[in-house]
Design an enzyme around this catalytic site. Structure first.
Site, PDB file in Angstrom:
ATOM      1  N   LYS A   1       0.780  -1.184  -0.093  1.00  0.00           N
ATOM      2  CA  LYS A   1      -0.040   0.111   0.197  1.00  0.00           C
ATOM      3  C   LYS A   1       0.816   1.102   0.037  1.00  0.00           C
ATOM      4  CE  LYS A   1      -4.387   1.562   2.099  1.00  0.00           C
ATOM      5  NZ  LYS A   1      -5.517   1.173   1.011  1.00  0.00           N
TER       6      LYS A   1
HETATM    7  C1  LIG Z   1      -6.374   0.543   0.747  1.00  0.00           C
HETATM    8  C2  LIG Z   1      -6.619  -0.114  -0.773  1.00  0.00           C
HETATM    9  C3  LIG Z   1      -7.842  -1.001  -1.054  1.00  0.00           C
HETATM   10  C4  LIG Z   1      -8.691  -1.518  -0.005  1.00  0.00           C
HETATM   11  O1  LIG Z   1      -8.149  -2.259   0.956  1.00  0.00           O
HETATM   12  P1  LIG Z   1      -8.616  -2.597   2.389  1.00  0.00           P
HETATM   13  O2  LIG Z   1      -7.734  -3.335   2.888  1.00  0.00           O
HETATM   14  O3  LIG Z   1      -9.760  -3.385   1.917  1.00  0.00           O
HETATM   15  O4  LIG Z   1      -8.874  -1.274   3.070  1.00  0.00           O
HETATM   16  C5  LIG Z   1      -7.827  -1.466  -2.232  1.00  0.00           C
HETATM   17  N1  LIG Z   1      -6.970  -1.290  -3.400  1.00  0.00           N
HETATM   18  C6  LIG Z   1      -6.136  -0.163  -3.107  1.00  0.00           C
HETATM   19  C7  LIG Z   1      -5.107   0.215  -4.255  1.00  0.00           C
HETATM   20  C8  LIG Z   1      -5.966   0.197  -1.987  1.00  0.00           C
HETATM   21  O5  LIG Z   1      -5.042   1.356  -1.719  1.00  0.00           O
END
Ligand SMILES: *Cc1c(COP(=O)(O)O)cnc(C)c1O
Length: 305
Positions: free
Chosen positions: A159
């Site tokens: 992330k």
């Molecule tokens: C944060 C994010 C998500 C969602 O992830 P969760 O863990 O469900 O909050 C999905 N795709 C991307 C690109 C993200 O940055």
């Protein structure tokens, strides 16, 4: 945005206004940073952070992938997030927590290992990410002209702030075209994910969501798969092609911020009856019962503050 009282920065709680950084911080120039998005909901027993451990673990794993040495343990970061929600004395229904790590001031140039690592935990009250109206009636989705970067040149499972240039361009394009959100395909043309949420569709009573081959490993996606299976609904994880989207009976997005947001239209094709579908509605209400502590079966996902 709604300011809160305190931000935790490098081990200390400081006033919100004082959590600033130098303009020559490495991450501002070269884009290597990692973030989380975690949420706390106001339950009958006070605020509870949803799946705190999993989010903190992913922050540290994202940092490992992008070569950022966060000088705190998961336990320290978990404790600090609990304290952060307490100290800010929030009053709203839910609180968004944004843990992140970035490279600070001191060195320039692409090589980043000598740049200082700054670790921050911020939290504030934030309404529905795709709007209250979107949660009830569904949103309009557009397949993006941008694809999710290929695994050969990207760290899609981190992330990472750097990945958000792709998300940002896709989001902007969707909004400019009059839609609410963009859906990105991978470099092979299969559905990857939305700009910050995972994609699900329903066909013939089965819930279908793509594997994480070209997407973040979403915690909400994993949670929703578990919820649906517990409800006796068959869940398939398989690749989805564009034309299949258009004939889905129902569709929805999931994410910590997006929660469970129904999709009522994709590229000018009405999905189902053009409103929140019945299975989506069931999954959505089960999700909200879980995060607000109204379902004892999922108590183990809550960390009370
Ligand atoms: C944060 C994010 C998500 C969602 O992830 P969760 O863990 O469900 O909050 C999905 N795709 C991307 C690109 C993200 O940055």
């Amino acid at each position: 945005m709604d300011a809160a009282k305190y931000i935790w920065m490098n081990g200390k709680f400081i006033p919100w206004e004082e959590a600033t950084t130098h303009v020559l911080s490495h991450t501002i120039h070269y884009g290597n940073g990692v973030i989380e998005g975690t949420k706390a909901y106001k339950t009958k027993k006070g605020y509870a952070i949803f799946r705190l451990k999993e989010h903190t673990k992913r922050l540290l794993e994202s940092a490992k992938m992008t070569l950022i040495d966060v000088p705190y343990t998961a336990e320290e970061l978990n404790e600090a997030q609990i304290e952060l929600v307490r100290k800010n004395e929030f009053i709203g229904d839910n609180v968004y927590i944004r843990p992140f790590a970035f490279l600070g001031y001191g060195v320039m140039g692409v090589y980043h290992k000598n740049a200082p690592v700054e670790t921050v935990l911020a939290a504030w009250e934030w309404g529905a990410y795709l709007g209250e109206e979107g949660l009830k009636r569904g949103i309009r989705l557009k397949i993006s002209s941008f694809s999710r970067p290929a695994n050969t040149s990207n760290m899609g499972k981190a992330k990472a702030t750097a990945n958000y240039l792709n998300s940002q361009l896709a989001k902007h394009e969707a909004i400019e075209c009059g839609y609410d959100e963009g859906l990105l395909l991978d470099d092979q043309g299969y559905v990857a994910e939305a700009t910050g949420a995972a994609f699900f569709m329903i066909r013939d009573g089965k819930v279908i969501t793509p594997p994480s081959d070209n997407a973040l490993e979403s915690i909400t996606q994993r949670t929703v798969i578990e919820l649906a299976e517990d409800m006796g609904i068959e869940v398939l994880r398989r690749r989805i092609t564009r034309e299949e989207l258009y004939i889905a009976d129902e569709a929805f997005l999931t994410g910590t911020a997006a929660e469970v947001t129904p999709v009522r239209e994709i590229d000018g094709r009405m999905i189902g009856k053009g409103e929140r579908g019945p299975i989506t509605e069931k999954i959505q209400s089960t999700y909200f019962d879980m995060v607000f502590g109204r379902n004892p079966k999922y108590e183990h996902y809550l960390t009370y503050v």
